[in-house]
Design an enzyme around this catalytic site. Structure first.
Site, PDB file in Angstrom:
ATOM      1  N   LYS A   1      10.480  -2.959   6.315  1.00  0.00           N
ATOM      2  CA  LYS A   1      11.625  -3.876   6.358  1.00  0.00           C
ATOM      3  C   LYS A   1      12.319  -3.902   4.993  1.00  0.00           C
ATOM      4  O   LYS A   1      13.520  -3.759   4.894  1.00  0.00           O
ATOM      5  CB  LYS A   1      11.124  -5.273   6.750  1.00  0.00           C
ATOM      6  CG  LYS A   1      12.201  -6.309   6.839  1.00  0.00           C
ATOM      7  CD  LYS A   1      11.651  -7.631   7.361  1.00  0.00           C
ATOM      8  CE  LYS A   1      12.706  -8.725   7.178  1.00  0.00           C
ATOM      9  NZ  LYS A   1      12.260 -10.042   7.604  1.00  0.00           N
TER      10      LYS A   1
ATOM     11  N   GLU B   1       2.321   0.001  -0.777  1.00  0.00           N
ATOM     12  CA  GLU B   1       1.528   0.935   0.026  1.00  0.00           C
ATOM     13  C   GLU B   1       2.426   1.956   0.713  1.00  0.00           C
ATOM     14  O   GLU B   1       2.165   3.166   0.686  1.00  0.00           O
ATOM     15  CB  GLU B   1       0.737   0.164   1.106  1.00  0.00           C
ATOM     16  CG  GLU B   1      -0.360  -0.732   0.579  1.00  0.00           C
ATOM     17  CD  GLU B   1       0.105  -2.147   0.270  1.00  0.00           C
ATOM     18  OE1 GLU B   1       1.327  -2.351   0.042  1.00  0.00           O
ATOM     19  OE2 GLU B   1      -0.746  -3.050   0.239  1.00  0.00           O
TER      20      GLU B   1
ATOM     21  N   GLY C   1       8.672  -9.398   9.880  1.00  0.00           N
ATOM     22  CA  GLY C   1       7.867  -8.175   9.981  1.00  0.00           C
ATOM     23  C   GLY C   1       6.896  -8.209  11.154  1.00  0.00           C
ATOM     24  O   GLY C   1       6.780  -7.264  11.930  1.00  0.00           O
ATOM     25  N   ARG C   2       6.201  -9.338  11.313  1.00  0.00           N
ATOM     26  CA  ARG C   2       5.189  -9.421  12.373  1.00  0.00           C
ATOM     27  C   ARG C   2       5.792  -9.681  13.748  1.00  0.00           C
ATOM     28  O   ARG C   2       5.071  -9.828  14.726  1.00  0.00           O
ATOM     29  CB  ARG C   2       4.133 -10.473  12.003  1.00  0.00           C
ATOM     30  CG  ARG C   2       4.705 -11.833  11.668  1.00  0.00           C
ATOM     31  CD  ARG C   2       3.683 -12.709  10.955  1.00  0.00           C
ATOM     32  NE  ARG C   2       4.267 -13.979  10.500  1.00  0.00           N
ATOM     33  CZ  ARG C   2       4.881 -14.147   9.342  1.00  0.00           C
ATOM     34  NH1 ARG C   2       5.032 -13.127   8.516  1.00  0.00           N
ATOM     35  NH2 ARG C   2       5.363 -15.328   8.997  1.00  0.00           N
TER      36      ARG C   2
ATOM     37  N   GLU D   1      -0.714 -14.818   9.645  1.00  0.00           N
ATOM     38  CA  GLU D   1       0.339 -14.775   8.629  1.00  0.00           C
ATOM     39  C   GLU D   1       1.413 -15.814   8.982  1.00  0.00           C
ATOM     40  O   GLU D   1       2.098 -16.333   8.109  1.00  0.00           O
ATOM     41  CB  GLU D   1       0.954 -13.364   8.526  1.00  0.00           C
ATOM     42  CG  GLU D   1       1.696 -13.155   7.212  1.00  0.00           C
ATOM     43  CD  GLU D   1       2.163 -11.727   6.995  1.00  0.00           C
ATOM     44  OE1 GLU D   1       3.115 -11.297   7.679  1.00  0.00           O
ATOM     45  OE2 GLU D   1       1.612 -11.023   6.119  1.00  0.00           O
TER      46      GLU D   1
ATOM     47  N   HIS E   1     -21.757  -7.177  23.576  1.00  0.00           N
ATOM     48  CA  HIS E   1     -22.982  -6.639  22.970  1.00  0.00           C
ATOM     49  C   HIS E   1     -22.934  -6.781  21.456  1.00  0.00           C
ATOM     50  O   HIS E   1     -23.641  -6.087  20.744  1.00  0.00           O
ATOM     51  CB  HIS E   1     -23.153  -5.179  23.389  1.00  0.00           C
ATOM     52  CG  HIS E   1     -23.272  -5.044  24.873  1.00  0.00           C
ATOM     53  ND1 HIS E   1     -24.477  -5.111  25.533  1.00  0.00           N
ATOM     54  CD2 HIS E   1     -22.311  -4.915  25.833  1.00  0.00           C
ATOM     55  CE1 HIS E   1     -24.263  -4.991  26.833  1.00  0.00           C
ATOM     56  NE2 HIS E   1     -22.965  -4.879  27.049  1.00  0.00           N
TER      57      HIS E   1
ATOM     58  N   LYS F   1       0.096  -9.520  -4.741  1.00  0.00           N
ATOM     59  CA  LYS F   1       0.958  -8.357  -5.000  1.00  0.00           C
ATOM     60  C   LYS F   1       1.383  -8.337  -6.465  1.00  0.00           C
ATOM     61  O   LYS F   1       1.356  -7.304  -7.121  1.00  0.00           O
ATOM     62  CB  LYS F   1       2.229  -8.430  -4.146  1.00  0.00           C
ATOM     63  CG  LYS F   1       2.026  -8.167  -2.671  1.00  0.00           C
ATOM     64  CD  LYS F   1       3.382  -8.169  -1.963  1.00  0.00           C
ATOM     65  CE  LYS F   1       3.226  -8.176  -0.464  1.00  0.00           C
ATOM     66  NZ  LYS F   1       4.477  -8.335   0.252  1.00  0.00           N
TER      67      LYS F   1
END
Ligand SMILES: O=P(O)(O)OC[C@H]1O[C@](O)(CO)[C@@H](O)[C@@H]1O
Length: 546
Positions: free
Chosen positions: A210, A216, A272-273, A358, A389, A509
């Site tokens: 965005k 990263e 973003g999410r 978030e 399990h 950050k």
């Protein structure tokens, strides 16, 4: 900006719920089901193509009435309208919140800052469709004239989790002669493993960000460019055929060296999410094709309409959110397990971690005060039956109350013998076991020795929802994601927090930017952190030099 809303705990519904809780706390689901034989049919709702069974929750009609009153008193109706109509409800970033416009039909009008955003959405969708058709058909060629068969999405957070989840969820509908990979981590292993068997001349990178500034993603994108150019003797004209960008930031895209003709845009009113159905979904569209992508958007839209128009007592996202608040704020429960009995949804819980946490991991209200109640439920999960399990032991017999969302489908996309009946028997068995448990008498009747009896008792009374649909199609995926998006918004509205900013990720950050040169410099840095951080930096530098 501040607002003068009545604090949550001062609302009359909240006070009534606090009193009502003492009556319900000791009531067992066994009793609730015994007293009302129709409960299993009655406490259900339908929205779009989803069926929602919430009967196995620790609620009575009175609880539901009070929870709905809480939603009304919280101003939820007005909040929903404000979001859908493009008001700038993301007050800390002064932005509208319009992921619902991303799936609005072409003829709709939603005005933000004097512009009809729906027409912009469809312009981008049309460009994405044309591009996807070219790549899928082999018409779009790489620099050396070869067909593109590999697509690597580079992004992180919302620019990764939605695309990965949707690719995995809709793999059944994907073009199988193409390879899709997703690189997110700044750990070089992620990139190295993603491309180790790929031919650069057949590979297309989608740089999805965005902001187009994320450490990263930019690091991985630069590495990808170097990897590509190494195959073309450094000829940078190859970039145009092998890189496209998805971003809101045209300036940064072009500074990176990607022609903005190869950029697919979106807007600051898409969080973003909340962006997997924007151009961020380009990898999804490349995988499943424009028609299936459109079906997914239609599914999102169906759930939007349900959320916007269904009365609260029949409104699935509202009911889900109210139930989660009931457990979180009154029972003191801290988490919710999301348990899809559908292997294709294996990344759905990971996707929901960002969407839910978030969004609602905030302790400051819209008025700028610290909350005096819990917010931000922890969401986790795994597909069934695998989770059974692993961590279900704690859900059945642990000291934590963990409400569960079971997700199940009537049909398998890969019908194989008796597999699907067994899968569904398991999901039904789990919610039944959690709710009703197994009493001491039942355990004794089985001939269990006395000393072992307490270990084998299941106290039950552990709540769950079951979300049921015919089969996992693109439309159903859209409906499911929109369901959780609106559940998160409902929770945030009642908690009076802003579900659409994420200031809590900034400090880490900033500190990383300060530490990077301290790790890389050839000079011994003058470390001014705390003694632990200083010591770890020195240890890292020493290891690096070995
Ligand atoms: O798409 P971008 O701008 O690279 O951001 C990636 C992710 O980083 C975050 O800002 C958090 O660091 C998320 O909200 C976002 O989805």
């Amino acid at each position: 900006m501040t607002s003068t809303t009545t604090p949550l705990t001062q609302l009359s519904a909240w006070k009534s719920l606090t009193q009502h809780f003492t009556a319900i706390e000791s009531t067992h689901l066994r009793t609730l089901f015994e007293e009302d034989q129709t409960r299993g049919e009655r406490l259900t709702a339908e929205g779009g193509d989803l069926f929602f069974d919430y009967s196995k929750n620790r609620v009575t009609d009175e609880t539901l009435k009070l929870l709905i009153q809480l939603a009304e008193e919280s101003g939820l109706r007005q909040r929903i309208e404000a979001m859908f109509s493009g008001e700038k409800i993301n007050i800390t970033e002064d932005r509208a919140v319009l992921h619902t416009a991303l799936r609005a039909p072409r003829d709709k009008t939603i005005i933000v800052d004097g512009e009809n955003v729906v027409s912009h959405v469809h312009e981008v969708l049309d460009r994405m469709s044309a591009f996807s058709e070219r790549v899928r058909s082999g018409d779009w060629k790489g620099h050396s004239g070869k067909r593109i068969v590999n697509v690597v999405n580079i992004g992180i957070g919302g620019s990764d989790l939605g695309p990965v989840m949707a690719y995995e969820a809709l793999k059944h509908f994907s073009q199988r002669d193409m390879v899709f990979r997703f690189v997110s981590n700044v750990d070089g292993t992620d990139f190295a493993e993603a491309v180790q068997d790929l031919d650069p001349s057949e590979t297309l990178f989608i740089v999805a960000s965005k902001t187009f500034t994320t450490l990263e993603t930019m690091t991985n994108a630069n590495t990808a460019r170097a990897w590509l150019l190494a195959a073309f003797a450094g000829d940078s004209s190859a970039v145009a055929k092998h890189f496209v960008a998805v971003s809101t930031n045209a300036e940064k895209v072009s500074a990176f060296g990607i022609d903005t003709a190869n950029m697919f845009g979106f807007w600051d009113w898409v969080g973003g999410r909340y962006s997997m159905d924007s151009a961020i979904g380009l990898s999804t569209m490349l995988a499943i094709g424009p028609d299936n992508f459109k079906a997914m958007l239609d599914g999102f839209h169906q759930m939007d309409e349900h959320y916007r128009t269904a009365p609260f007592e029949k409104n699935i996202p509202v009911l889900m959110a109210l139930l989660s608040i009931w457990y979180s704020n009154f029972f003191g429960s801290e988490s919710i397990a999301v348990l899809p009995y559908e292997q294709y949804l294996k990344r759905f819980p990971a996707y929901l971690q960002q969407l839910t946490m978030e969004s609602n991991g905030k302790y400051i209200t819209l008025s700028g005060n610290r909350v005096d109640y819990t917010t931000g439920t922890i969401y986790f999960g795994e597909p069934g039956t695998n989770g059974q399990h692993s961590f279900y032991q704690l859900i059945h017999q642990g000291t934590e109350l963990i409400p569960c969302d079971f997700i199940a489908f009537g049909k398998s996309l890969n019908p194989l013998g008796r597999h699907h009946d067994m899968l569904i028997a398991n999901v039904l068995a789990q919610s039944e076991a959690l709710a009703f448990g197994k009493t001491e008498e039942q355990v004794k009747e089985e001939g269990t020795p006395d000393w072992l009896v307490p270990h084998r008792v299941f106290e039950g009374n552990r709540p769950s929802n079951t979300i049921f649909a015919d089969e996992l199609s693109p439309s159903i995926l859209g409906q499911l994601v929109a369901l959780y998006e609106h559940c998160v918004f409902t929770q945030g509205s009642i908690w009076q927090i802003n579900s659409f900013d994420q200031w809590g990720v900034e400090l880490g950050k900033q500190l990383a930017q300060r530490i990077i040169p301290e790790l890389e410099s050839s000079e011994t840095p003058d470390l001014q952190h705390d003694s632990s951080t200083n010591n770890l930096i020195r240890r890292y530098r020493a290891t690096k030099e070995k």
